[in-house]
Design a protein around this motif. Structure first.
Motif, mmCIF file in Angstrom:
data_model
loop_
_atom_site.group_PDB
_atom_site.id
_atom_site.type_symbol
_atom_site.label_atom_id
_atom_site.label_comp_id
_atom_site.label_asym_id
_atom_site.label_seq_id
_atom_site.Cartn_x
_atom_site.Cartn_y
_atom_site.Cartn_z
ATOM 1 N N CYS A 38 59.795 -17.781 97.123
ATOM 2 C CA CYS A 38 60.788 -17.744 96.043
ATOM 3 C C CYS A 38 61.018 -16.300 95.611
ATOM 4 N N CYS A 42 57.739 -15.052 90.069
ATOM 5 C CA CYS A 42 57.099 -15.093 88.738
ATOM 6 C C CYS A 42 55.583 -14.882 88.879
ATOM 7 N N CYS A 45 53.364 -18.101 89.095
ATOM 8 C CA CYS A 45 53.839 -19.199 89.945
ATOM 9 C C CYS A 45 52.705 -19.867 90.729
#
Ligand code: SF4
Length: 326
Positions: A38, A42, A45
């Motif tokens: 992704c 983040c 995550c």
């Protein structure tokens, strides 16, 4: 200013795309992730671990090496066609959870449109879905969302503090844009709510922080708000998060080490019990269900063999966005 980074994209052909979620604690039977990795990257995550299941590194490779399942829609169509002919029929699909291991509207979706293609297939077969994302790119697919009864959208917003957001989520769209997305979806008749996840101890768990997110969710016409505290479910997730913590909030490293010393990856019950009454009261004050039916504790993930398509499913076993941890 955020630095530009180099991202490697790789296409692959998947054998299956609709994964059966075997954990009975999960509120969905099937999950679907058109990408692996992704770009949002983040710091908290949980899905970072899925890269290690695939034999890839879990450091910044997770956000810098994106795999694109280019045949996702065709494979989905094949799987649904077979399911329609089976004894249980399409009921076996239940509600398909999209975006449990990656964000289905990360930037590459703007080019590849795999999530959109999958939505078109699900809609054609009348299979409802639930999408979790941090990106307003989902508005591109309003035409499908408006015409998909029984489906819903979860927009993840863990804080409205812009400093905290940019340190913890280096590449996601800002929280105010996500709130505007909630409003636009709601005004178009789409069932949409806010996943207040993950709430970060000492950073976004204060009364003012929690109140602000819930209040803005209500103002932007969210139908529900689901709070969820930070889980550091695996060593890889923990290491990456602590690295960010060390860089941005070094004074909190010891406090987090103490909080997550238990080894389960979850906060101690005493901590949650201290914070939940206020959160429940705020939810109720704004007309949200303070006792969601889907109060579930994710079970441990089953690490599949590297390259196994079930890697996504394993990730589904302990999603941050979908963990209802009170
Ligand atoms: S938390 Fe969601 S948006 Fe952030 S990196 Fe993980 S999958 Fe992507």
């Amino acid at each position: 200013m955020k630095s530009k980074r180099s991202i490697r994209y790789e296409t692959l052909s998947c054998k299956t795309i609709l994964n059966e979620v075997k954990a009975p604690s999960m509120p969905f039977a099937r999950s679907l992730n058109p990408y692996r990795g992704c770009q949002h990257g983040c710091s908290f995550c949980y899905a970072r671990s899925t890269h290690s299941f695939l034999g890839l590194e879990t450091d910044d490779t997770f956000q810098n090496h994106i795999r694109i399942k280019e045949n996702a829609a065709a494979v989905l169509e094949r799987q649904l066609r077979a399911m329609a002919r089976s004894r249980r029929g399409l009921a076996a699909a239940g509600t398909v959870a999209i975006g449990t291991a990656t964000d289905p509207y990360q930037p590459i979706e703007g080019t590849w449109r795999l999530t959109r293609q999958c939505l078109e297939v699900l809609q054609a077969y009348g299979v409802p879905f639930s999408i979790t994302t941090r990106s307003p790119l989902i508005l591109r697919d309003l035409d499908i969302l408006r015409q998909s009864p029984g489906s819903s959208v979860n927009i993840s917003i863990h804080t409205l503090q812009t400093g905290l957001w940019s340190r913890m989520e280096p590449s996601t769209p800002p929280p105010d844009k996500r709130l505007a997305t909630v409003r636009e979806l709601a005004e178009n008749g789409v069932r949409v709510g806010v996943f207040m996840a993950p709430i970060l101890p000492y950073l976004s768990d204060g009364d003012d922080d929690v109140r602000a997110v819930i209040e803005q969710a209500a103002r932007h016409r969210a139908s529900f708000v689901v709070p969820s505290f930070l889980r550091l479910s695996t060593a890889a997730v923990k290491v990456w998060f602590f690295q960010t913590l060390q860089e941005a909030y070094p004074h909190l490293v010891q406090a987090y080490a103490d909080l997550y010393a238990g080894g389960s990856g979850s906060l101690p019950p005493a901590y949650r019990e201290r914070r939940m009454p206020f959160i429940r009261a705020e939810l109720a004050r704004h007309g949200f269900d303070a006792e969601p039916a889907a109060r579930r504790t994710p079970s441990a993930a089953r690490p599949p063999a590297a390259g196994d398509e079930a890697a996504d499913e394993a990730a589904d076993g302990q999603p941050v966005q979908l963990s209802f941890l009170f």
